[in-house]
Design an enzyme around this catalytic site. Structure first.
Site, PDB file in Angstrom:
ATOM      1  N   LYS A  11      -3.369   6.291  -3.840  1.00  0.00           N
ATOM      2  CA  LYS A  11      -4.206   5.602  -4.735  1.00  0.00           C
ATOM      3  C   LYS A  11      -5.808   5.810  -4.475  1.00  0.00           C
ATOM      4  O   LYS A  11      -5.995   6.226  -3.312  1.00  0.00           O
ATOM      5  CB  LYS A  11      -4.032   3.956  -4.885  1.00  0.00           C
ATOM      6  N   PHE A  59      -2.468  -8.696 -14.552  1.00  0.00           N
ATOM      7  CA  PHE A  59      -3.377  -7.869 -13.600  1.00  0.00           C
ATOM      8  C   PHE A  59      -3.527  -6.356 -14.258  1.00  0.00           C
ATOM      9  O   PHE A  59      -3.890  -5.552 -13.778  1.00  0.00           O
ATOM     10  CB  PHE A  59      -2.630  -7.837 -12.214  1.00  0.00           C
ATOM     11  N   ARG A  87       9.743   3.189   0.343  1.00  0.00           N
ATOM     12  CA  ARG A  87       9.492   1.862   0.038  1.00  0.00           C
ATOM     13  C   ARG A  87       9.162   0.959   1.431  1.00  0.00           C
ATOM     14  O   ARG A  87       8.281   0.372   1.728  1.00  0.00           O
ATOM     15  CB  ARG A  87      10.259   1.055  -0.727  1.00  0.00           C
ATOM     16  N   THR A  93       3.879  -5.138  -0.832  1.00  0.00           N
ATOM     17  CA  THR A  93       2.627  -4.943  -1.957  1.00  0.00           C
ATOM     18  C   THR A  93       1.233  -5.452  -1.561  1.00  0.00           C
ATOM     19  O   THR A  93       0.133  -4.872  -1.455  1.00  0.00           O
ATOM     20  CB  THR A  93       3.128  -5.406  -3.302  1.00  0.00           C
ATOM     21  N   ARG A 104       0.516   0.397   3.757  1.00  0.00           N
ATOM     22  CA  ARG A 104      -0.147  -0.600   3.294  1.00  0.00           C
ATOM     23  C   ARG A 104      -0.810  -1.273   4.701  1.00  0.00           C
ATOM     24  O   ARG A 104      -2.137  -1.650   4.481  1.00  0.00           O
ATOM     25  CB  ARG A 104       0.613  -1.477   2.400  1.00  0.00           C
ATOM     26  N   ASN A 114      -4.215  -1.253  -2.712  1.00  0.00           N
ATOM     27  CA  ASN A 114      -2.716  -1.111  -1.780  1.00  0.00           C
ATOM     28  C   ASN A 114      -2.661   0.177  -1.274  1.00  0.00           C
ATOM     29  O   ASN A 114      -1.531   0.295  -0.993  1.00  0.00           O
ATOM     30  CB  ASN A 114      -2.131  -2.113  -1.991  1.00  0.00           C
ATOM     31  N   HIS A 117       1.569   3.991  -4.376  1.00  0.00           N
ATOM     32  CA  HIS A 117       2.698   3.447  -5.224  1.00  0.00           C
ATOM     33  C   HIS A 117       3.803   4.307  -5.080  1.00  0.00           C
ATOM     34  O   HIS A 117       3.879   5.312  -4.517  1.00  0.00           O
ATOM     35  CB  HIS A 117       2.164   3.789  -6.905  1.00  0.00           C
TER      36      HIS A 117
END
Length: 141
Positions: A11, A59, A87, A93, A104, A114, A117
């Site tokens: 991100k 959100f 993951r 998250t 993260r 964060n 994705h």
């Protein structure tokens, strides 16, 4: 476990911190192969379409605004159990709840910014990969 493909997005916050290579190293060290990648600056329409599943969530607008705030790095990861493995690498998250040593925990600032994705299931992975890499832009390695 089966060979899977999953979509991963680094991100805008992590791209701005110049940690793309560090994150790629984690993917590869975990046995995941990067079989497609590109840098993009998402348009509002692209972000709204991609995150459309969240359109009724409170959100959603903030998520779209964040995802178009700067360039992102989009990649397809392939390997044994790639979805779960990615993951696990990402962590929770909310980076405050993420285990030490996860992407993260190490690179994210907040639940909104964060860092990454990742697809959450084989069905969503297939849809997400096709969204960013239609046709022949993904290669077996």
């Amino acid at each position: 476990m089966a060979i899977e493909r999953t979509l991963s997005i680094i991100k805008p916050d992590a791209v701005a911190k110049n940690v793309i290579g560090k994150i790629y190293d984690r993917f590869e060290s975990a046995g995941l192969k990067i079989v497609a990648s590109k840098m993009a600056h998402l348009s509002q329409n692209e972000a709204e379409q991609f995150y459309g599943v969240h359109k009724d969530r409170p959100f959603f607008k903030d998520l779209v605004s964040f995802m178009i705030s700067g360039p992102v790095m989009i990649q397809v990861l392939q390997g044994e159990g790639a979805i779960a493995k990615n993951r696990d690498l990402m962590g929770a998250t909310d980076p405050k709840k993420a285990e030490k040593g996860t992407i993260r925990a190490d690179f994210a600032d907040s639940i909104d910014a964060n860092a990454v994705h990742g697809s959450d299931a084989p069905e969503t992975a297939a849809v997400e990969v096709a969204f960013f890499f239609p046709g022949m832009n993904v290669f077996n390695r």
